[in-house]
Design a protein around this motif. Structure first.
Motif, PDB file in Angstrom:
ATOM      1  N   TRP A 182       0.828  -1.200   0.000  1.00  0.00           N
ATOM      2  CA  TRP A 182       0.000   0.000   0.000  1.00  0.00           C
ATOM      3  C   TRP A 182       0.870   1.261   0.000  1.00  0.00           C
ATOM      4  CZ3 TRP A 182      -0.882   3.449   4.290  1.00  0.00           C
ATOM      5  CH2 TRP A 182      -1.802   4.455   3.992  1.00  0.00           C
ATOM      6  N   GLN A 183       1.915   1.267   0.841  1.00  0.00           N
ATOM      7  CA  GLN A 183       2.777   2.443   0.942  1.00  0.00           C
ATOM      8  C   GLN A 183       3.487   2.755  -0.370  1.00  0.00           C
ATOM      9  OE1 GLN A 183       4.999   1.088   4.454  1.00  0.00           O
ATOM     10  NE2 GLN A 183       4.351   2.967   5.476  1.00  0.00           N
ATOM     11  N   ASN A 184       3.735   1.743  -1.189  1.00  0.00           N
ATOM     12  CA  ASN A 184       4.437   1.941  -2.456  1.00  0.00           C
ATOM     13  C   ASN A 184       3.488   2.070  -3.649  1.00  0.00           C
ATOM     14  OD1 ASN A 184       7.061   1.839  -1.309  1.00  0.00           O
ATOM     15  ND2 ASN A 184       6.842  -0.372  -1.134  1.00  0.00           N
ATOM     16  N   SER A 185       2.195   2.159  -3.388  1.00  0.00           N
ATOM     17  CA  SER A 185       1.221   2.190  -4.476  1.00  0.00           C
ATOM     18  C   SER A 185       1.109   3.583  -5.101  1.00  0.00           C
ATOM     19  CB  SER A 185      -0.153   1.754  -3.973  1.00  0.00           C
ATOM     20  OG  SER A 185      -0.722   2.747  -3.142  1.00  0.00           O
ATOM     21  N   ASP A 186       0.749   3.600  -6.358  1.00  0.00           N
ATOM     22  CA  ASP A 186       0.512   4.860  -7.061  1.00  0.00           C
ATOM     23  C   ASP A 186      -0.708   5.580  -6.494  1.00  0.00           C
ATOM     24  OD1 ASP A 186       2.689   4.499  -8.725  1.00  0.00           O
ATOM     25  OD2 ASP A 186       1.520   3.517 -10.309  1.00  0.00           O
ATOM     26  N   ILE A 187      -1.682   4.814  -6.027  1.00  0.00           N
ATOM     27  CA  ILE A 187      -2.894   5.408  -5.448  1.00  0.00           C
ATOM     28  C   ILE A 187      -2.535   6.248  -4.231  1.00  0.00           C
ATOM     29  CG2 ILE A 187      -5.049   4.874  -4.229  1.00  0.00           C
ATOM     30  CD1 ILE A 187      -5.335   2.454  -6.122  1.00  0.00           C
ATOM     31  N   LEU A 188      -1.713   5.708  -3.343  1.00  0.00           N
ATOM     32  CA  LEU A 188      -1.313   6.465  -2.156  1.00  0.00           C
ATOM     33  C   LEU A 188      -0.528   7.710  -2.560  1.00  0.00           C
ATOM     34  CD1 LEU A 188      -1.182   6.874   0.872  1.00  0.00           C
ATOM     35  CD2 LEU A 188       0.875   5.439   0.901  1.00  0.00           C
ATOM     36  N   LYS A 189       0.354   7.584  -3.546  1.00  0.00           N
ATOM     37  CA  LYS A 189       1.127   8.745  -4.000  1.00  0.00           C
ATOM     38  C   LYS A 189       0.214   9.858  -4.485  1.00  0.00           C
ATOM     39  CE  LYS A 189       5.157   5.994  -5.005  1.00  0.00           C
ATOM     40  NZ  LYS A 189       5.800   5.143  -5.961  1.00  0.00           N
ATOM     41  N   GLU A 190      -0.846   9.513  -5.207  1.00  0.00           N
ATOM     42  CA  GLU A 190      -1.815  10.511  -5.678  1.00  0.00           C
ATOM     43  C   GLU A 190      -2.499  11.206  -4.494  1.00  0.00           C
ATOM     44  OE1 GLU A 190      -4.678   8.897  -8.468  1.00  0.00           O
ATOM     45  OE2 GLU A 190      -3.078   7.794  -9.511  1.00  0.00           O
ATOM     46  N   TYR A 191      -2.916  10.410  -3.514  1.00  0.00           N
ATOM     47  CA  TYR A 191      -3.593  10.992  -2.354  1.00  0.00           C
ATOM     48  C   TYR A 191      -2.642  11.872  -1.538  1.00  0.00           C
ATOM     49  CZ  TYR A 191      -8.080   8.710  -2.887  1.00  0.00           C
ATOM     50  OH  TYR A 191      -9.316   8.343  -3.353  1.00  0.00           O
ATOM     51  N   LEU A 192      -1.394  11.459  -1.405  1.00  0.00           N
ATOM     52  CA  LEU A 192      -0.427  12.278  -0.665  1.00  0.00           C
ATOM     53  C   LEU A 192      -0.139  13.582  -1.397  1.00  0.00           C
ATOM     54  CD1 LEU A 192       2.058   9.568   0.648  1.00  0.00           C
ATOM     55  CD2 LEU A 192       0.250  10.768   1.902  1.00  0.00           C
TER      56      LEU A 192
END
Length: 184
Positions: free
Chosen positions: A72-82
């Motif tokens: 999860w921490q390395n996901s593109d989805i999390l990067k977008e939200y951050l």
């Protein structure tokens, strides 16, 4: 390689939100809460606003293994939200990771030593013992077929309920009440 041993890994994230952006941030929390449910090993999310402070929030993300948390921490989805979070935040998020029940014992950056092992055991007993009794009696009372269901299956369902109650609200409440004793 995926870790097959059971564990709980929690990430606690503190955010200071810009004035007049609280609603946008709360909407962001809701949306990330829905997205994270799509990830393997996701256990739960808890969003809280610090009492008495209008722009301080914390979120607890829980996964079943470090491996799944890492995915999860390395996901593109999390990067977008951050990336989106930067619009609402005053400063960079403060993040801490906790393994197992460590999250309940009030570790802070200023703590010089961790809670002694025997105090953790006492806290666990204070929390678990009454829960076992209450949940067991409730199970027997609510389930008229308890005698027909194999012991192991009934116990499994009781453990689920006890584990959920231990995670929240029992352990956080006990840790808060006994904080001075735990940290002395």
């Amino acid at each position: 390689m995926k870790n097959s041993s059971p564990e709980i890994v929690s990430i606690v994230v503190f955010n200071s939100i810009k004035e007049n952006f609280q609603l946008e941030y709360e909407n962001w929390q809701s949306r990330i809460g829905e997205k994270i449910k799509e990830f393997n090993g996701f256990i739960g999310i808890s969003n809280k606003k610090l009492e008495g402070i209008t722009n301080e929030y914390f979120t607890i993300f829980q996964f079943d293994t470090s491996y799944n948390l890492s995915k999860w921490q390395n996901s593109d989805i999390l990067k977008e939200y951050l990336n989106e979070l930067k619009q609402y935040s005053i400063s960079e998020s403060k993040v801490s990771q906790h393994d197992g029940l460590e999250i309940f014992f009030g570790k802070t950056e200023t703590a010089t030593q961790s809670t002694p092992f025997y105090k953790k055991v006492v806290l666990g007993v204070i929390a678990v013992y009454p829960l076992i009794i209450v949940v067991g009696k409730l199970y027997d009372w609510l389930n008229p077929w308890a005698e027909k269901i194999p012991f192991e299956i009934g116990l499994f369902f009781q453990v689920i309920v006890i584990s959920a109650l231990m995670t929240y609200p029992v352990m956080p409440t006990l840790a808060k009440i006994l904080h001075k004793w735990l940290t002395n």
